[in-house]
Scaffold this motif. Structure first.
Motif, PDB file in Angstrom:
ATOM      1  N   SER A 165     -87.094   4.442  30.867  1.00 31.36           N
ATOM      2  CA  SER A 165     -87.141   5.230  29.451  1.00 31.36           C
ATOM      3  C   SER A 165     -85.695   5.589  29.205  1.00 31.36           C
ATOM      4  CB  SER A 165     -88.142   6.286  29.377  1.00 31.36           C
ATOM      5  OG  SER A 165     -88.100   7.198  28.326  1.00 31.36           O
ATOM      6  N   TYR A 166     -85.212   6.563  30.125  1.00 29.11           N
ATOM      7  CA  TYR A 166     -83.956   6.956  29.962  1.00 29.11           C
ATOM      8  C   TYR A 166     -82.912   5.990  29.658  1.00 29.11           C
ATOM      9  CZ  TYR A 166     -79.762  10.102  30.925  1.00 29.11           C
ATOM     10  OH  TYR A 166     -78.644  10.852  30.715  1.00 29.11           O
ATOM     11  N   ALA A 167     -82.811   4.772  30.377  1.00 30.78           N
ATOM     12  CA  ALA A 167     -82.075   3.731  29.991  1.00 30.78           C
ATOM     13  C   ALA A 167     -82.142   3.325  28.558  1.00 30.78           C
ATOM     14  CB  ALA A 167     -82.189   2.590  31.122  1.00 30.78           C
ATOM     15  N   THR A 168     -83.342   2.950  28.065  1.00 28.57           N
ATOM     16  CA  THR A 168     -83.532   2.499  26.716  1.00 28.57           C
ATOM     17  C   THR A 168     -83.107   3.561  25.818  1.00 28.57           C
ATOM     18  OG1 THR A 168     -85.589   1.484  27.491  1.00 28.57           O
ATOM     19  CG2 THR A 168     -85.663   1.954  25.113  1.00 28.57           C
ATOM     20  N   LEU A 169     -83.278   4.830  25.867  1.00 30.19           N
ATOM     21  CA  LEU A 169     -83.170   5.613  25.137  1.00 30.19           C
ATOM     22  C   LEU A 169     -81.514   6.042  25.062  1.00 30.19           C
ATOM     23  CD1 LEU A 169     -85.947   8.297  25.512  1.00 30.19           C
ATOM     24  CD2 LEU A 169     -85.453   6.834  23.508  1.00 30.19           C
ATOM     25  N   THR A 170     -80.883   5.843  25.962  1.00 26.02           N
ATOM     26  CA  THR A 170     -79.247   6.191  26.024  1.00 26.02           C
ATOM     27  C   THR A 170     -78.458   4.763  25.712  1.00 26.02           C
ATOM     28  OG1 THR A 170     -79.295   5.950  28.619  1.00 26.02           O
ATOM     29  CG2 THR A 170     -79.666   8.392  27.418  1.00 26.02           C
ATOM     30  N   SER A 171     -79.096   3.794  25.407  1.00 23.77           N
ATOM     31  CA  SER A 171     -78.385   2.479  25.403  1.00 23.77           C
ATOM     32  C   SER A 171     -77.789   2.527  23.841  1.00 23.77           C
ATOM     33  CB  SER A 171     -79.214   1.247  25.651  1.00 23.77           C
ATOM     34  OG  SER A 171     -80.235   1.109  24.697  1.00 23.77           O
ATOM     35  N   GLY A 172     -77.744   3.138  23.088  1.00 23.87           N
ATOM     36  CA  GLY A 172     -77.166   3.182  21.859  1.00 23.87           C
ATOM     37  C   GLY A 172     -78.286   3.965  20.855  1.00 23.87           C
ATOM     38  N   THR A 173     -78.081   4.248  19.578  1.00 21.94           N
ATOM     39  CA  THR A 173     -79.059   4.925  18.781  1.00 21.94           C
ATOM     40  C   THR A 173     -80.183   3.981  18.471  1.00 21.94           C
ATOM     41  OG1 THR A 173     -77.081   5.267  17.079  1.00 21.94           O
ATOM     42  CG2 THR A 173     -79.299   5.261  16.243  1.00 21.94           C
ATOM     43  N   TYR A 174     -81.323   5.163  19.051  1.00 29.55           N
ATOM     44  CA  TYR A 174     -82.709   4.393  18.975  1.00 29.55           C
ATOM     45  C   TYR A 174     -83.506   4.463  17.727  1.00 29.55           C
ATOM     46  CZ  TYR A 174     -87.067   3.576  21.400  1.00 29.55           C
ATOM     47  OH  TYR A 174     -88.136   3.116  21.648  1.00 29.55           O
ATOM     48  N   GLY A 175     -83.963   3.223  17.248  1.00 27.03           N
ATOM     49  CA  GLY A 175     -84.403   3.239  16.008  1.00 27.03           C
ATOM     50  C   GLY A 175     -85.916   3.207  15.784  1.00 27.03           C
ATOM     51  N   ASN A 176     -86.697   3.433  16.942  1.00 27.51           N
ATOM     52  CA  ASN A 176     -88.152   3.284  16.645  1.00 27.51           C
ATOM     53  C   ASN A 176     -88.771   4.654  17.328  1.00 27.51           C
ATOM     54  OD1 ASN A 176     -88.096   0.592  16.391  1.00 27.51           O
ATOM     55  ND2 ASN A 176     -88.511  -0.037  18.410  1.00 27.51           N
ATOM     56  N   ARG A 177     -89.757   4.939  16.317  1.00 25.40           N
ATOM     57  CA  ARG A 177     -90.553   6.114  16.897  1.00 25.40           C
ATOM     58  C   ARG A 177     -91.390   5.718  18.192  1.00 25.40           C
ATOM     59  NH1 ARG A 177     -90.947  10.202  12.695  1.00 25.40           N
ATOM     60  NH2 ARG A 177     -90.118   9.389  10.803  1.00 25.40           N
ATOM     61  N   ALA A 178     -91.759   6.794  18.721  1.00 21.76           N
ATOM     62  CA  ALA A 178     -92.633   6.502  20.213  1.00 21.76           C
ATOM     63  C   ALA A 178     -93.832   5.517  19.840  1.00 21.76           C
ATOM     64  CB  ALA A 178     -93.123   7.584  20.726  1.00 21.76           C
ATOM     65  N   ALA A 179     -94.527   5.591  18.673  1.00 21.69           N
ATOM     66  CA  ALA A 179     -95.585   4.634  18.283  1.00 21.69           C
ATOM     67  C   ALA A 179     -94.941   3.272  18.131  1.00 21.69           C
ATOM     68  CB  ALA A 179     -96.324   5.368  16.783  1.00 21.69           C
ATOM     69  N   GLU A 180     -93.802   3.261  17.800  1.00 28.49           N
ATOM     70  CA  GLU A 180     -93.402   1.827  17.570  1.00 28.49           C
ATOM     71  C   GLU A 180     -92.685   1.064  18.799  1.00 28.49           C
ATOM     72  OE1 GLU A 180     -91.937   2.974  13.124  1.00 28.49           O
ATOM     73  OE2 GLU A 180     -90.689   2.964  14.606  1.00 28.49           O
ATOM     74  N   GLY A 181     -92.647   1.853  19.760  1.00 28.06           N
ATOM     75  CA  GLY A 181     -91.830   1.479  21.040  1.00 28.06           C
ATOM     76  C   GLY A 181     -92.387   0.158  21.585  1.00 28.06           C
ATOM     77  N   GLY A 196     -84.802  19.528  29.078  1.00 30.20           N
ATOM     78  CA  GLY A 196     -84.450  18.149  28.790  1.00 30.20           C
ATOM     79  C   GLY A 196     -83.292  17.632  29.568  1.00 30.20           C
ATOM     80  N   PHE A 197     -83.026  16.541  29.686  1.00 32.01           N
ATOM     81  CA  PHE A 197     -81.801  15.968  30.483  1.00 32.01           C
ATOM     82  C   PHE A 197     -81.272  14.889  29.574  1.00 32.01           C
ATOM     83  CE2 PHE A 197     -84.940  17.626  33.396  1.00 32.01           C
ATOM     84  CZ  PHE A 197     -84.286  18.022  34.462  1.00 32.01           C
ATOM     85  N   GLY A 198     -80.001  14.958  29.630  1.00 38.78           N
ATOM     86  CA  GLY A 198     -79.383  13.853  28.626  1.00 38.78           C
ATOM     87  C   GLY A 198     -79.772  14.115  27.246  1.00 38.78           C
ATOM     88  N   GLU A 199     -79.115  13.250  26.370  1.00 35.89           N
ATOM     89  CA  GLU A 199     -79.647  13.132  25.041  1.00 35.89           C
ATOM     90  C   GLU A 199     -79.246  11.868  24.305  1.00 35.89           C
ATOM     91  OE1 GLU A 199     -77.820  16.805  22.402  1.00 35.89           O
ATOM     92  OE2 GLU A 199     -76.475  14.933  21.788  1.00 35.89           O
ATOM     93  N   TYR A 200     -80.338  11.623  23.364  1.00 37.61           N
ATOM     94  CA  TYR A 200     -80.261  10.425  22.643  1.00 37.61           C
ATOM     95  C   TYR A 200     -80.139  10.614  21.123  1.00 37.61           C
ATOM     96  CZ  TYR A 200     -84.957  10.084  21.324  1.00 37.61           C
ATOM     97  OH  TYR A 200     -86.183  10.418  20.918  1.00 37.61           O
ATOM     98  N   HIS A 201     -79.495   9.590  20.437  1.00 36.65           N
ATOM     99  CA  HIS A 201     -79.533   9.940  19.103  1.00 36.65           C
ATOM    100  C   HIS A 201     -80.351   9.010  18.508  1.00 36.65           C
ATOM    101  CE1 HIS A 201     -77.847  11.010  15.034  1.00 36.65           C
ATOM    102  NE2 HIS A 201     -77.988   9.716  14.784  1.00 36.65           N
ATOM    103  N   TYR A 202     -81.402   9.331  17.197  1.00 33.34           N
ATOM    104  CA  TYR A 202     -82.391   8.416  16.805  1.00 33.34           C
ATOM    105  C   TYR A 202     -82.035   8.669  15.230  1.00 33.34           C
ATOM    106  CZ  TYR A 202     -84.720  12.796  15.729  1.00 33.34           C
ATOM    107  OH  TYR A 202     -85.122  14.116  15.569  1.00 33.34           O
ATOM    108  N   LYS A 203     -82.424   7.510  14.675  1.00 33.48           N
ATOM    109  CA  LYS A 203     -82.250   7.433  13.300  1.00 33.48           C
ATOM    110  C   LYS A 203     -83.347   6.266  12.691  1.00 33.48           C
ATOM    111  CE  LYS A 203     -79.091   6.404   9.410  1.00 33.48           C
ATOM    112  NZ  LYS A 203     -77.933   6.023   8.984  1.00 33.48           N
ATOM    113  N   TYR A 204     -84.229   6.725  12.015  1.00 34.56           N
ATOM    114  CA  TYR A 204     -85.498   5.924  11.649  1.00 34.56           C
ATOM    115  C   TYR A 204     -85.333   5.346  10.521  1.00 34.56           C
ATOM    116  CZ  TYR A 204     -87.843   8.945  15.230  1.00 34.56           C
ATOM    117  OH  TYR A 204     -88.042   9.490  16.554  1.00 34.56           O
ATOM    118  N   ALA A 205     -86.009   4.194   9.838  1.00 35.35           N
ATOM    119  CA  ALA A 205     -86.097   3.708   8.584  1.00 35.35           C
ATOM    120  C   ALA A 205     -85.927   4.695   7.479  1.00 35.35           C
ATOM    121  CB  ALA A 205     -86.652   2.581   8.679  1.00 35.35           C
ATOM    122  N   SER A 206     -86.851   5.711   7.726  1.00 36.47           N
ATOM    123  CA  SER A 206     -86.954   6.641   6.899  1.00 36.47           C
ATOM    124  C   SER A 206     -85.897   7.493   6.462  1.00 36.47           C
ATOM    125  CB  SER A 206     -88.069   7.725   7.104  1.00 36.47           C
ATOM    126  OG  SER A 206     -87.710   8.357   8.389  1.00 36.47           O
ATOM    127  N   GLY A 207     -84.795   7.442   7.230  1.00 43.89           N
ATOM    128  CA  GLY A 207     -83.628   8.314   7.056  1.00 43.89           C
ATOM    129  C   GLY A 207     -83.405   9.349   7.978  1.00 43.89           C
TER     130      GLY A 207
END
Length: 144
Positions: free
Chosen positions: A128-144, A52-63
């Motif tokens: 992809s990296y720019a999208t994921l590291t622009s802030g907390t990511y709220g979508n699952r890949a299926a919702e991208g 892996g390279f870099g890191e992103y934070h995700y938070k889904y509607a499910s919690g």
């Protein structure tokens, strides 16, 4: 509900040196350098088989929330897997020009890096990296 981050202290270069078959190992070396260049980050092992390279934070509607690599790959016997956690659909126009590949919802499977356009792959990883590291990511890949 929080997901546990599974970064490890394992050496990514040592992991790649042990990969077989040889073709997958050679492709992994190319992916390692490509992702280093694109992300500006040093590789770390995520779990036992993802570089892996870099890191992103995700938070889904499910919690469910957690941290994951913002770019990454896994050299598997059948194919090298490039993880696109923002979803394959976000890259359809570039994937049409990439070369031979298959994909899942958030995974790109490459059997032979020599057969794909590495400049296109680099642009896919960059976006992809720019999208994921622009802030907390709220979508699952299926919702991208």
């Amino acid at each position: 509900m929080a997901a546990k981050t599974t970064w490890t202290d394992a050496d990514p270069v040592g992991f790649i040196e042990a990969v077989s078959p040889q073709k997958r190992r050679l492709d992994a070396v190319v992916l390692l350098e490509l992702m280093r260049r694109v992300t500006g980050a040093e590789p770390r092992m995520f779990g036992t088989a993802i570089v892996g390279f870099g890191e992103y934070h995700y938070k889904y509607a499910s919690g469910t929330e957690g941290d994951a690599p913002a770019a990454g790959f896994s050299p598997r016997k059948a194919a090298s897997v490039v993880y696109l956690n923002d979803g394959i659909s976000a890259h359809e126009n570039l994937l049409a020009r990439l070369g031979p590949h298959t994909n899942g919802v958030g995974c790109l499977y490459l059997k032979d890096l020599d057969a794909v356009d590495l400049e296109i792959l680099e642009e896919i990883v960059r976006r992809s990296y720019a999208t994921l590291t622009s802030g907390t990511y709220g979508n699952r890949a299926a919702e991208g």
